[in-house]
Scaffold this active site. Structure first.
Site, PDB file in Angstrom:
ATOM      1  N   GLU A  75       0.770  -1.197  -0.180  1.00 48.36           N
ATOM      2  CA  GLU A  75      -0.105   0.119   0.003  1.00 48.36           C
ATOM      3  C   GLU A  75       0.674   1.201  -0.131  1.00 48.36           C
ATOM      4  O   GLU A  75       0.802   2.060   0.988  1.00 48.36           O
ATOM      5  CB  GLU A  75      -1.011  -0.025   1.169  1.00 48.36           C
ATOM      6  CG  GLU A  75      -1.960  -0.975   1.344  1.00 48.36           C
ATOM      7  CD  GLU A  75      -3.039  -0.905   2.457  1.00 48.36           C
ATOM      8  OE1 GLU A  75      -3.967  -1.382   2.393  1.00 48.36           O
ATOM      9  OE2 GLU A  75      -2.357  -0.486   3.628  1.00 48.36           O
ATOM     10  N   PRO A  76       1.459   1.471  -0.867  1.00 47.90           N
ATOM     11  CA  PRO A  76       2.299   2.835  -1.187  1.00 47.90           C
ATOM     12  C   PRO A  76       1.524   3.976  -1.192  1.00 47.90           C
ATOM     13  O   PRO A  76       0.160   3.983  -1.853  1.00 47.90           O
ATOM     14  CB  PRO A  76       2.925   2.616  -2.537  1.00 47.90           C
ATOM     15  CG  PRO A  76       2.241   1.579  -3.318  1.00 47.90           C
ATOM     16  CD  PRO A  76       1.710   0.938  -2.309  1.00 47.90           C
ATOM     17  N   GLY A  77       1.686   5.267  -0.575  1.00 58.34           N
ATOM     18  CA  GLY A  77       1.035   6.232  -0.519  1.00 58.34           C
ATOM     19  C   GLY A  77       1.955   7.383  -0.938  1.00 58.34           C
ATOM     20  O   GLY A  77       2.191   8.021  -1.942  1.00 58.34           O
ATOM     21  N   ARG A  78       2.466   7.636   0.118  1.00 57.03           N
ATOM     22  CA  ARG A  78       3.723   8.644   0.309  1.00 57.03           C
ATOM     23  C   ARG A  78       4.751   8.747  -1.199  1.00 57.03           C
ATOM     24  O   ARG A  78       5.043   9.639  -1.734  1.00 57.03           O
ATOM     25  CB  ARG A  78       4.490   8.767   1.259  1.00 57.03           C
ATOM     26  CG  ARG A  78       5.452  10.046   1.383  1.00 57.03           C
ATOM     27  CD  ARG A  78       6.586   9.584   2.631  1.00 57.03           C
ATOM     28  NE  ARG A  78       5.799   9.264   3.778  1.00 57.03           N
ATOM     29  CZ  ARG A  78       5.572  10.274   4.815  1.00 57.03           C
ATOM     30  NH1 ARG A  78       6.098  11.267   4.667  1.00 57.03           N
ATOM     31  NH2 ARG A  78       5.042   9.770   6.109  1.00 57.03           N
ATOM     32  N   ARG A 120       2.969  20.009   8.849  1.00 62.36           N
ATOM     33  CA  ARG A 120       3.955  18.892   9.074  1.00 62.36           C
ATOM     34  C   ARG A 120       4.980  19.139   9.783  1.00 62.36           C
ATOM     35  O   ARG A 120       5.636  18.416  10.832  1.00 62.36           O
ATOM     36  CB  ARG A 120       4.532  17.864   7.519  1.00 62.36           C
ATOM     37  CG  ARG A 120       3.172  17.158   7.117  1.00 62.36           C
ATOM     38  CD  ARG A 120       3.742  16.419   6.034  1.00 62.36           C
ATOM     39  NE  ARG A 120       4.432  15.289   6.635  1.00 62.36           N
ATOM     40  CZ  ARG A 120       5.795  15.132   6.253  1.00 62.36           C
ATOM     41  NH1 ARG A 120       6.460  16.152   5.456  1.00 62.36           N
ATOM     42  NH2 ARG A 120       6.494  14.098   6.530  1.00 62.36           N
ATOM     43  N   TYR A 126       5.600  17.440  13.149  1.00 62.58           N
ATOM     44  CA  TYR A 126       6.699  16.385  13.303  1.00 62.58           C
ATOM     45  C   TYR A 126       8.072  16.792  13.185  1.00 62.58           C
ATOM     46  O   TYR A 126       9.062  16.308  13.071  1.00 62.58           O
ATOM     47  CB  TYR A 126       6.695  15.062  12.055  1.00 62.58           C
ATOM     48  CG  TYR A 126       5.294  14.809  11.979  1.00 62.58           C
ATOM     49  CD1 TYR A 126       4.462  13.898  12.705  1.00 62.58           C
ATOM     50  CD2 TYR A 126       4.770  14.418  10.513  1.00 62.58           C
ATOM     51  CE1 TYR A 126       3.386  13.694  12.474  1.00 62.58           C
ATOM     52  CE2 TYR A 126       3.480  14.098  10.192  1.00 62.58           C
ATOM     53  CZ  TYR A 126       2.729  13.455  11.200  1.00 62.58           C
ATOM     54  OH  TYR A 126       1.620  12.740  10.950  1.00 62.58           O
ATOM     55  N   CYS A 147      -1.494  33.170  12.902  1.00 60.99           N
ATOM     56  CA  CYS A 147      -1.186  33.960  14.344  1.00 60.99           C
ATOM     57  C   CYS A 147      -0.711  32.663  15.360  1.00 60.99           C
ATOM     58  O   CYS A 147      -1.537  32.350  16.312  1.00 60.99           O
ATOM     59  CB  CYS A 147      -2.312  34.778  14.622  1.00 60.99           C
ATOM     60  SG  CYS A 147      -2.144  35.715  15.971  1.00 60.99           S
ATOM     61  N   GLU A 148       0.395  32.323  15.089  1.00 60.28           N
ATOM     62  CA  GLU A 148       0.974  31.112  15.874  1.00 60.28           C
ATOM     63  C   GLU A 148       2.279  31.142  15.808  1.00 60.28           C
ATOM     64  O   GLU A 148       2.999  31.029  14.849  1.00 60.28           O
ATOM     65  CB  GLU A 148       0.442  29.856  15.187  1.00 60.28           C
ATOM     66  CG  GLU A 148       0.726  28.690  16.082  1.00 60.28           C
ATOM     67  CD  GLU A 148      -0.428  28.187  17.197  1.00 60.28           C
ATOM     68  OE1 GLU A 148       0.100  27.681  18.139  1.00 60.28           O
ATOM     69  OE2 GLU A 148      -1.552  28.866  16.961  1.00 60.28           O
ATOM     70  N   TYR A 155       0.562  14.364   2.029  1.00 61.80           N
ATOM     71  CA  TYR A 155       0.251  14.611   3.478  1.00 61.80           C
ATOM     72  C   TYR A 155       0.414  16.152   3.684  1.00 61.80           C
ATOM     73  O   TYR A 155       0.517  16.783   4.845  1.00 61.80           O
ATOM     74  CB  TYR A 155       0.902  13.998   4.640  1.00 61.80           C
ATOM     75  CG  TYR A 155       0.872  12.523   4.551  1.00 61.80           C
ATOM     76  CD1 TYR A 155      -0.378  11.813   4.843  1.00 61.80           C
ATOM     77  CD2 TYR A 155       1.685  11.882   4.078  1.00 61.80           C
ATOM     78  CE1 TYR A 155      -0.417  10.606   4.802  1.00 61.80           C
ATOM     79  CE2 TYR A 155       1.719  10.275   3.970  1.00 61.80           C
ATOM     80  CZ  TYR A 155       0.563   9.759   4.341  1.00 61.80           C
ATOM     81  OH  TYR A 155       0.323   8.453   4.334  1.00 61.80           O
TER      82      TYR A 155
END
Length: 434
Positions: free
Chosen positions: A293-296, A333, A337, A364-365, A393
């Site tokens: 199941e490849p995604g990235r 991300r 992460y 505003c972070e 993602y």
């Protein structure tokens, strides 16, 4: 010059960044920024390489399944399906998207650790080809749903093989302490298989595992395949049943930085297939269908995100802030992460990268950053900043934080571009407000 590693990227005669023959600065002018850009050519190339590997190593006995959580939209589903891949979904929304894209339900695999009753109903009514059961409670619920609709449903059991892949703790999924799957070490997996065979409205077709994401080592995949195939053999022999397939999940790493220890996907496939064939011979069983199941790895390096540079703030002996018109609402991300990325100025791609920058978003972070300590070309307001390897993602995890609108997504191929996801408008932000 910043090192460019994706096959779909190049620097054109103007010194600008190109993606599949399209000048990124022209794309930014035409469609505005922030802008997601995806190379259809690269997506298809990787899909074909995976499909060809199944012919090479398993004589076509199996197939790749696209993990749509990496990037899900109708056109993406259509592209991968046209290359012979099935689709994996993990929510009712992803299931709806795949069905709306015209993907036959029998080619859809439904994952997830806490599927709702309504989602299971939707999957059963739609005729989804395989439901990957995450836990014993879900198994019993699915039996009730299938019975209520007078249907028999094909299922796989998601197993925790107890393998701790060397990746970020948030994206490790195969170890014992995980919210995903049925435990192998305690005997729960065998008990789940036995219980599934006792039920009248589910059919046990196979086993599934997924050990994590962005894995840059071959050995964890080989170990997972060995563990799971031995479990499949044990189930078949002890419970007198024949399972159709073994799904080994995804998690293959991609380039985010030049220094990433990238391994060509064919090397993963080759090493795993050797061990699978050895075990089948040792234990005297026929080769089950093998799924991955490849995604990235299908979409990650196929994507770039384009931004316009705004404010520059140089704090002596501290850092240089380069603010862009996007941020954590289109790519969370780094905030989640501390994910590495390669950044460059698309309109100065051929120039030397000698400016140490912190790429700051507009939210505003204080934690709204895309990258820190990034070497880019000397920036000016109005430059087009490209962040590479954002195909996976990024759109999938985007939000409307601070009531920002999600950007458009453009698909490019052989020098031509087309919109596949419209950019949101302010009207879209209040559409569901009362």
């Amino acid at each position: 010059m910043v090192h460019i590693y994706s096959p779909c990227l190049s620097i054109n005669k103007m010194g600008h960044l190109d993606i599949s023959g399209c000048d990124c600065t022209q794309l930014a002018r035409q469609y505005g920024t922030p802008l997601y850009v995806m190379s259809e050519d690269e997506i298809r190339r990787v899909c074909r390489s995976y499909a060809e590997s199944f012919q090479k190593y398993y004589h076509g006995n199996g197939k790749p399944i696209y993990a749509s959580k990496a990037f899900c939209c109708k056109e993406m589903c259509r592209i991968v399906f046209s290359e012979g891949l099935d689709i994996e979904v993990v929510s009712g929304g992803e299931l709806y998207t795949a069905l709306q894209a015209g993907i036959p339900a029998k080619n859809i695999h439904f994952q997830g650790n806490n599927k709702s009753y309504a989602e299971l109903e939707y999957a059963v009514k739609s005729g989804v080809g395989n439901i990957v059961v995450d836990n014993m409670q879900e198994l019993e619920t699915l039996e009730k749903v299938a019975k209520a609709y007078g249907k028999t449903v094909s299922v796989s059991l998601r197993i925790k093989p107890g393998i701790d892949a060397h990746t970020h703790e948030f994206i490790r999924t195969g170890q014992i302490d995980s919210k995903f799957g049925i435990d192998l070490a305690s005997g729960e997996a065998m008990a789940a298989a036995k219980r599934t065979l006792e039920l009248s409205h589910v059919i046990l077709d196979g086993l599934h595992c997924h050990i994590g994401s962005q894995i840059m080592e071959i050995e964890p995949f080989v170990h997972a395949a060995e563990t799971m195939l031995n479990l499949l053999c044990d189930i078949e022999q002890l419970l007198d049943v024949e399972l159709e397939h073994l799904n080994l999940g995804g998690g293959f790493g991609i380039h985010y930085k030049e220094t990433d220890g990238f391994i060509p996907y064919d090397q993963y496939m080759a090493a795993v297939s050797v061990r699978i064939h050895e075990i089948c011979t040792e234990r005297g069983i026929r080769l089950p269908k093998i799924y991955i199941e490849p995604g990235r790895s299908i979409v990650g390096e196929a994507g770039v995100t384009l931004y316009t540079v705004g404010t520059l703030k140089e704090i002596p002996n501290v850092r240089n802030y380069v603010a862009i018109d996007g941020g954590m609402f289109d790519n969370p991300r780094y905030a989640l992460y501390q994910s590495d990325y390669t950044c460059l100025l698309a309109n100065k791609a051929s120039c030397k990268a000698n400016y140490l920058a912190t790429i700051a978003g507009k939210c505003c972070e204080s934690g709204d950053l895309i990258q820190e300590n990034a070497l880019i070309q000397s920036p000016e307001p109005g430059d087009i900043l490209a962040v590479l390897s954002t195909g996976a993602y990024n759109y999938s995890m985007s939000s409307n934080y601070n009531r920002n609108v999600r950007p458009a997504c453009v698909m490019v191929s052989e020098g031509k571009s087309r919109v596949v996801i419209k950019g949101e408008t302010y009207e879209d932000l209040v559409r569901n407000d009362i």
